[in-house]
Design a protein around this motif. Structure first.
Motif, short mmCIF file in Angstrom:
data_model
loop_
_atom_site.label_atom_id
_atom_site.label_comp_id
_atom_site.label_asym_id
_atom_site.label_seq_id
_atom_site.Cartn_x
_atom_site.Cartn_y
_atom_site.Cartn_z
N LYS A 129 0.81 -1.23 0.00
CA LYS A 129 0.00 0.00 0.00
C LYS A 129 0.84 1.28 0.00
CE LYS A 129 -4.51 -1.28 1.41
NZ LYS A 129 -5.70 -0.76 2.04
N ARG A 159 -4.34 8.17 -3.13
CA ARG A 159 -5.74 8.01 -2.70
C ARG A 159 -6.31 6.69 -3.22
NH1 ARG A 159 -6.27 13.31 -4.41
NH2 ARG A 159 -7.64 12.65 -6.10
N LEU A 160 -6.02 6.34 -4.46
CA LEU A 160 -6.50 5.08 -5.01
C LEU A 160 -5.93 3.89 -4.24
CD1 LEU A 160 -6.37 5.74 -8.85
CD2 LEU A 160 -8.41 5.53 -7.42
N ILE A 161 -4.64 3.93 -3.98
CA ILE A 161 -3.99 2.82 -3.26
C ILE A 161 -4.56 2.67 -1.86
CG2 ILE A 161 -1.79 2.09 -2.23
CD1 ILE A 161 -0.47 3.44 -4.75
N GLN A 162 -4.87 3.80 -1.23
CA GLN A 162 -5.42 3.79 0.13
C GLN A 162 -6.91 3.43 0.14
OE1 GLN A 162 -3.40 4.14 2.80
NE2 GLN A 162 -1.71 4.37 1.39
N GLY A 163 -7.50 3.25 -1.04
CA GLY A 163 -8.90 2.88 -1.12
C GLY A 163 -9.85 4.06 -1.07
N GLU A 164 -9.33 5.27 -1.29
CA GLU A 164 -10.17 6.47 -1.21
C GLU A 164 -10.59 6.96 -2.57
OE1 GLU A 164 -7.81 9.31 0.92
OE2 GLU A 164 -7.36 7.88 2.50
N HIS A 166 -11.97 5.60 -6.60
CA HIS A 166 -13.21 5.11 -7.21
C HIS A 166 -13.85 4.06 -6.32
CE1 HIS A 166 -12.00 7.20 -10.81
NE2 HIS A 166 -10.82 6.61 -10.73
N ARG A 167 -15.13 4.27 -6.06
CA ARG A 167 -15.88 3.29 -5.27
C ARG A 167 -17.08 2.84 -6.05
NH1 ARG A 167 -14.25 3.31 0.30
NH2 ARG A 167 -12.97 5.09 0.68
#
Length: 167
Positions: A129, A159-164, A166-167
């Protein structure tokens, strides 16, 4: 929203791989740090160490295990000489390689150095991550990669790597 406002919480670590550079002569590492700071990022750690696989691996894994570092930027060791081991070490640890970075970097390098771009093995990927970039040791190459590729996308990728993302 300004780049600084978006990027402020992202903390980075900078590693220079070189058998000869010192803090006074490490223009590539200093350039990385300066461009990160000007872009609104934090530099939490900075280190110069020899081109040795076990040293690179130890530093990489230590920094990628730290919760306070979201990106690691490495300069040096991406060529084709026998001492250039950075991409080889990183490949063993990438959970997700980002091949587009190397492809785009070589394309942009072509415009600056012509066919010499062929010898660059610049790479990027995700390790635990943590976003990791490996750049050539040339200050000019570092500046090119930072200005054209890394700084415009660093916040978004983290942000993408941290899951923040695209949802």
């Amino acid at each position: 929203m300004s780049l600084s406002a978006v990027a402020a919480p992202i903390a980075c670590a900078v590693l220079t791989l070189s058998d000869t550079r010192t803090p006074d002569t490490d223009t590539s590492g200093q350039t990385l740090c300066q461009l990160l700071l000007v872009g609104g990022y934090e530099v939490r750690d900075y280190l110069i160490q020899p081109d040795e696989a076990h040293l690179l691996e130890g530093t990489l894994l230590e920094w990628c295990a730290r919760a306070d570092i979201q990106a690691v930027l490495i300069t040096g060791g991406t060529g084709v000489s026998p001492r250039d081991i950075t991409p080889d070490v990183l490949a063993r640890h990438f959970d997700k390689p980002l091949p587009g970075f190397g492809e785009l970097f070589r394309m942009l390098s072509w415009e600056q150095v012509g066919s010499k771009a062929l010898s660059s093995r610049a790479v990027a990927g995700v390790v635990r991550k943590t976003l990791v970039f490996a750049l050539p040791g040339s200050t000019r190459a570092v500046t090119l990669a930072m200005e054209k590729l890394i700084l415009p996308e660093l916040s978004h990728l983290v942000r993408l790597i941290q899951g923040e993302g695209h949802r």
